[in-house]
Write a protein that holds these residues in place. Sequence first.
Motif, PDB file in Angstrom:
ATOM      1  N   ASP A   1       0.859  -1.185   0.000  1.00 37.13           N
ATOM      2  CA  ASP A   1       0.000   0.000   0.000  1.00 37.13           C
ATOM      3  C   ASP A   1       0.892   1.231   0.000  1.00 37.13           C
ATOM      4  N   ALA A   2       0.520   2.224  -0.759  1.00 38.47           N
ATOM      5  CA  ALA A   2       1.404   3.376  -0.980  1.00 38.47           C
ATOM      6  C   ALA A   2       1.408   4.339   0.199  1.00 38.47           C
ATOM      7  N   THR A   3       1.961   3.866   1.342  1.00 40.01           N
ATOM      8  CA  THR A   3       2.113   4.743   2.492  1.00 40.01           C
ATOM      9  C   THR A   3       3.123   5.829   2.151  1.00 40.01           C
ATOM     10  N   ASN A   4       2.685   7.083   2.281  1.00 40.23           N
ATOM     11  CA  ASN A   4       3.576   8.210   1.974  1.00 40.23           C
ATOM     12  C   ASN A   4       4.104   8.135   0.533  1.00 40.23           C
ATOM     13  N   ASP A   5       3.292   7.556  -0.362  1.00 43.34           N
ATOM     14  CA  ASP A   5       3.624   7.440  -1.790  1.00 43.34           C
ATOM     15  C   ASP A   5       4.800   6.513  -2.068  1.00 43.34           C
ATOM     16  N   VAL A   6       5.094   5.615  -1.135  1.00 47.34           N
ATOM     17  CA  VAL A   6       6.192   4.668  -1.310  1.00 47.34           C
ATOM     18  C   VAL A   6       5.689   3.265  -0.962  1.00 47.34           C
ATOM     19  N   VAL A   7       6.065   2.280  -1.784  1.00 46.17           N
ATOM     20  CA  VAL A   7       5.745   0.884  -1.498  1.00 46.17           C
ATOM     21  C   VAL A   7       7.031   0.172  -1.083  1.00 46.17           C
ATOM     22  N   SER A   8       6.879  -0.922  -0.347  1.00 50.47           N
ATOM     23  CA  SER A   8       8.056  -1.643   0.139  1.00 50.47           C
ATOM     24  C   SER A   8       7.771  -3.131   0.213  1.00 50.47           C
ATOM     25  N   LYS A   9       8.845  -3.913   0.152  1.00 50.58           N
ATOM     26  CA  LYS A   9       8.725  -5.359   0.337  1.00 50.58           C
ATOM     27  C   LYS A   9      10.071  -5.919   0.779  1.00 50.58           C
ATOM     28  N   ASP A  10      10.038  -7.093   1.412  1.00 49.53           N
ATOM     29  CA  ASP A  10      11.247  -7.758   1.895  1.00 49.53           C
ATOM     30  C   ASP A  10      11.584  -8.939   0.992  1.00 49.53           C
ATOM     31  N   VAL A  11      12.864  -9.075   0.685  1.00 52.66           N
ATOM     32  CA  VAL A  11      13.333 -10.151  -0.181  1.00 52.66           C
ATOM     33  C   VAL A  11      14.563 -10.796   0.450  1.00 52.66           C
ATOM     34  N   VAL A  12      14.572 -12.111   0.527  1.00 56.96           N
ATOM     35  CA  VAL A  12      15.726 -12.830   1.083  1.00 56.96           C
ATOM     36  C   VAL A  12      16.875 -12.785   0.073  1.00 56.96           C
ATOM     37  N   TYR A  13      18.045 -12.329   0.532  1.00 56.71           N
ATOM     38  CA  TYR A  13      19.221 -12.347  -0.334  1.00 56.71           C
ATOM     39  C   TYR A  13      20.233 -13.408   0.101  1.00 56.71           C
ATOM     40  N   SER A  14      20.141 -13.851   1.373  1.00 56.52           N
ATOM     41  CA  SER A  14      21.059 -14.871   1.882  1.00 56.52           C
ATOM     42  C   SER A  14      20.273 -15.955   2.601  1.00 56.52           C
ATOM     43  N   PRO A  15      19.824 -16.985   1.866  1.00 56.44           N
ATOM     44  CA  PRO A  15      19.119 -18.087   2.527  1.00 56.44           C
ATOM     45  C   PRO A  15      19.984 -18.765   3.588  1.00 56.44           C
ATOM     46  N   GLU A  16      21.292 -18.779   3.359  1.00 63.32           N
ATOM     47  CA  GLU A  16      22.218 -19.430   4.289  1.00 63.32           C
ATOM     48  C   GLU A  16      22.103 -18.840   5.695  1.00 63.32           C
TER      49      GLU A  16
ATOM     50  N   ASN B   1      19.571 -16.559   6.498  1.00 62.08           N
ATOM     51  CA  ASN B   1      18.202 -16.053   6.645  1.00 62.08           C
ATOM     52  C   ASN B   1      18.190 -14.529   6.755  1.00 62.08           C
ATOM     53  N   LEU B   2      18.848 -13.872   5.805  1.00 69.33           N
ATOM     54  CA  LEU B   2      18.947 -12.419   5.787  1.00 69.33           C
ATOM     55  C   LEU B   2      18.180 -11.853   4.606  1.00 69.33           C
ATOM     56  N   SER B   3      17.537 -10.718   4.846  1.00 75.02           N
ATOM     57  CA  SER B   3      16.728 -10.074   3.809  1.00 75.02           C
ATOM     58  C   SER B   3      17.195  -8.642   3.555  1.00 75.02           C
ATOM     59  N   VAL B   4      16.743  -8.093   2.457  1.00 78.22           N
ATOM     60  CA  VAL B   4      16.811  -6.660   2.227  1.00 78.22           C
ATOM     61  C   VAL B   4      15.385  -6.141   2.186  1.00 78.22           C
ATOM     62  N   ARG B   5      15.210  -4.891   2.584  1.00 78.04           N
ATOM     63  CA  ARG B   5      13.916  -4.242   2.401  1.00 78.04           C
ATOM     64  C   ARG B   5      14.034  -3.290   1.214  1.00 78.04           C
ATOM     65  N   LEU B   6      13.182  -3.502   0.219  1.00 79.12           N
ATOM     66  CA  LEU B   6      13.167  -2.683  -0.991  1.00 79.12           C
ATOM     67  C   LEU B   6      12.117  -1.590  -0.860  1.00 79.12           C
ATOM     68  N   PHE B   7      12.463  -0.394  -1.332  1.00 78.80           N
ATOM     69  CA  PHE B   7      11.545   0.746  -1.340  1.00 78.80           C
ATOM     70  C   PHE B   7      11.474   1.297  -2.759  1.00 78.80           C
ATOM     71  N   LEU B   8      10.255   1.637  -3.186  1.00 75.28           N
ATOM     72  CA  LEU B   8      10.036   2.129  -4.544  1.00 75.28           C
ATOM     73  C   LEU B   8       8.971   3.218  -4.529  1.00 75.28           C
ATOM     74  N   PRO B   9       9.210   4.341  -5.233  1.00 81.15           N
ATOM     75  CA  PRO B   9       8.139   5.340  -5.337  1.00 81.15           C
ATOM     76  C   PRO B   9       6.917   4.720  -5.992  1.00 81.15           C
ATOM     77  N   HIS B  10       5.750   4.938  -5.409  1.00 83.71           N
ATOM     78  CA  HIS B  10       4.535   4.298  -5.887  1.00 83.71           C
ATOM     79  C   HIS B  10       4.235   4.643  -7.336  1.00 83.71           C
ATOM     80  N   LYS B  11       4.517   5.868  -7.745  1.00 82.18           N
ATOM     81  CA  LYS B  11       4.193   6.284  -9.111  1.00 82.18           C
ATOM     82  C   LYS B  11       4.975   5.482 -10.150  1.00 82.18           C
ATOM     83  N   SER B  12       6.145   4.937  -9.748  1.00 84.44           N
ATOM     84  CA  SER B  12       6.925   4.137 -10.692  1.00 84.44           C
ATOM     85  C   SER B  12       6.182   2.880 -11.108  1.00 84.44           C
ATOM     86  N   THR B  13       5.412   2.304 -10.175  1.00 83.99           N
ATOM     87  CA  THR B  13       4.693   1.067 -10.463  1.00 83.99           C
ATOM     88  C   THR B  13       3.486   1.307 -11.364  1.00 83.99           C
ATOM     89  N   GLU B  14       3.116   2.586 -11.546  1.00 83.65           N
ATOM     90  CA  GLU B  14       1.929   2.896 -12.342  1.00 83.65           C
ATOM     91  C   GLU B  14       2.265   3.308 -13.778  1.00 83.65           C
TER      92      GLU B  14
END
Length: 320
Positions: free
Chosen positions: A35-50, A52-65
Amino acid sequence: MESEIASEHLPFLRIYKDGRIERLTGTEIIPASLDATNDVVSKDVVYSPEHNLSVRLFLPHKSTELAAGDTKKLPLLIYIHGGAWIIESPFSPVYHNYLTEIVKSANCVAVSIQYRRAPEDPVPAAYEDSWSAIQWIFSHSGGSGPEDWINEYADFGRVFIAGDSAGGNISHHMAMRAGKEKLEPRIKGIAVVHPAFWGTDPVDEHDVQDRDMRSGIADVWEKIASPNSVNGTDDPLFNVLGSESDFSEMGCEKVLVAVAGKDVFVRQGLGYAAKLKKSGWGGDVEVVEEEEEGHCFHLLTPDSKNAPKFLKKLVEFIIG
């Protein structure tokens, strides 16, 4: 019945005799949201399964549109959080909210890195994980990495690394490693914010002279963060200013060094900028000092009058 306390390291944690570790701050988590809280969307993605570490990605909502085929590449910010190598995470409110503000203001993609923390995983685990995350991020530079947001929106000609406190320290070392290992594409710039650089002895007459304060910082490093350091606080990872490292190999084009006048690390930060300027490295160094502020004021008191000013400076560094 609660076990006995073996040691207490305020304000960070308690260690119990049964081995349990209780972090006293920086443990709260805010969920990612599409949901575009403050016009930004975010999600977590695992980069190191070994690990169990993730990164949190942030993207301006307008980019997805944007319509298909109308994708505009955006600057890419890689962020490394602070917390004395012990506390905090990309998922805590302070970092989630701050990255949201940066992404909204700079219209950039941001990747906030989770790394293993001491004392369970002492230094150099945080550095190894940060480099691993950077390699994972750069695996998208050809547009065929595992994460679509980075493939579609990140401009690898405009990559920046930023971090505060321990994260500022790590950011420096990541840029040094990028230079030595000739990471491609080249990093555009790094922002080293209130960096946690230290050493056994004061760097000048204006540096902290108080023995109790100096020994307190040494204790955090030597007893919790990096108990395996041969040279204690003179470990080159911590004593960046006093080390023999050759800054001329710095693997980026420009560096923003931010210091605060009432920060215990201020003289180290200013000395770092001076050493970088004299090193023979060919890039640009800019120093920003808020004389009346303390360590990480922009995160701890985001409503203060100087916090928006610093955010503006950081945004200009990314988009300038």
